[in-house]
Enzyme design. Structure first.
Site, PDB file in Angstrom:
ATOM      1  N   HIS A 112      -6.900  -7.707  11.286  1.00  0.00           N
ATOM      2  CA  HIS A 112      -6.107  -8.483  12.245  1.00  0.00           C
ATOM      3  C   HIS A 112      -6.871  -9.729  12.685  1.00  0.00           C
ATOM      4  O   HIS A 112      -6.327 -10.839  12.674  1.00  0.00           O
ATOM      5  CB  HIS A 112      -5.774  -7.628  13.471  1.00  0.00           C
ATOM      6  N   HIS A 172     -10.648  -0.562  16.452  1.00  0.00           N
ATOM      7  CA  HIS A 172     -11.880  -1.218  16.015  1.00  0.00           C
ATOM      8  C   HIS A 172     -12.947  -1.151  17.095  1.00  0.00           C
ATOM      9  O   HIS A 172     -12.644  -1.099  18.291  1.00  0.00           O
ATOM     10  CB  HIS A 172     -11.621  -2.688  15.677  1.00  0.00           C
TER      11      HIS A 172
END
Length: 354
Positions: A112, A172
């Site tokens: 992302h 993450h």
């Protein structure tokens, strides 16, 4: 590395506690950074206002996502939502999971952050160049500096929000989104320097087909090499299935192989669509395609952007067969081939008919 992961988990816990109640906003920001947006929104938006920019955006997306896939397999980064369960120190600690948490590929670097930073950096750079040629040339040095710093500041704020959202939902660790952002900015710089080469390649079906095949073969070769000599890259999928609290959170289109399918399919579709447009324009046989390469008014470009995004969203709604993974990926490849075809070929023809 253990210290980095420990500090990362502590940061996630603090973030989830401090921003409790902001789940919807974090999920929205995470969706803003979804790599699919670069194909379905940023690419048509850029293309219908400036065709070379649109092609550059698509190449940037393809290159950054493919590179992200390879780096994920090589770096083998854990994701927080499964690592805490496999760590003796954190296994009794609860990290909240959300509908976007359970991605199935390795975690480092963040896709992302990497793809969003690459694409948005390219767009901001183009916008600044356009402003320098038109608006900024008549402004004072201070005015030019303020505009330039403001645009880059907006870019960094967007990237920070996207990165924080990915950390908040425990997809993450902080260092993974930082790494992704930095690599994405480097990819944007490289694409900008070689954009002429990439744009010229886009008009050849042969070159794009070769690039599509190269993306597939290098990805599969990397997977097989790592599988036989280093480790099983698919272990991340196993961990996702084991530690995700809801099976419905796991989707096949978050697997590394679907990224390969999307990139290679879009590459072939780019060659087909640009090749047809270029041939028709040279031959002067098809007015609809001739319009596709001319200068567009703001209204015309805006209408084409909206129509492109609408058709691409409808394309995404088409359900892919899930009876077998191979069939799913093959159907996904065909669907992704149509992304550039819709934007570059179909929408300009529809616009002329209207």
């Amino acid at each position: 590395m253990e210290i980095v992961l420990d500090e990362g988990v502590q940061f996630i816990l603090t973030l989830q506690k401090s921003w409790d109640g902001w789940e919807k906003e974090m999920l929205f920001l995470s969706k803003v950074g979804d790599p699919r947006n670069s194909f379905l929104i940023y690419f048509p938006l850029a293309y219908h206002f400036n065709h070379n920019l649109g092609v550059s955006v698509l190449w940037t997306t393809i290159i950054s996502e493919w590179l992200n896939l390879i780096l994920k397999w090589v770096l083998r980064g854990d994701r927080p939502y499964w690592w805490v369960h496999e760590s003796a120190k954190w296994q009794n600690v609860t990290i909240q999971q959300y509908e976007l948490t359970c991605e199935t590929g390795p975690g480092s670097p963040s896709g992302h952050s990497m793809i969003t930073s690459a694409v948005l950096c390219l767009l901001v750079s183009w916008l600044l160049n356009s402003l320098r040629e038109n608006l900024l040339c008549n402004m004072s040095i201070l005015g030019r500096l303020i505009v330039t710093l403001s645009l880059w500041a907006v870019l960094m704020i967007v990237l920070i929000f996207v990165s924080v959202s990915r950390v908040f939902i425990a997809t993450h660790f902080p260092h993974q989104v930082i790494m992704g952002t930095v690599i994405g900015l480097i990819v944007a710089l490289v694409v900008k320097n070689y954009k002429t080469v990439l744009i010229n390649m886009s008009g050849s079906v042969r070159y794009c087909a070769l690039c599509s095949l190269t993306l597939v073969t290098t990805t599969l070769a990397s997977y097989l090499f790592l599988s036989f000599l280093v480790y099983d890259p698919s272990i991340s999928v196993t961990k996702a299935q084991k530690w995700c609290i809801k099976p419905s959170y796991i989707h096949l289109d978050t697997t590394p192989f679907y990224a390969m399918v999307r990139d290679s399919g879009a590459t072939l579709g780019l060659g087909i669509s640009v090749g047809i447009v270029s041939s028709a324009v040279r031959g002067g046989n098809w007015r609809g395609l001739r319009v596709g390469v001319g200068q567009l008014s703001l209204l015309s470009a805006s209408l084409k952007v909206m129509l492109s995004i609408l058709l691409l969203q409808l394309l995404e709604v088409i359900s892919l067969p899930k009876s077998s993974a191979l069939l799913f990926y093959m159907a996904g490849y065909v669907r992704c081939v149509f992304i550039p075809i819709i934007v570059i070929l179909i929408v300009p023809i529809i616009a002329v008919w209207q």
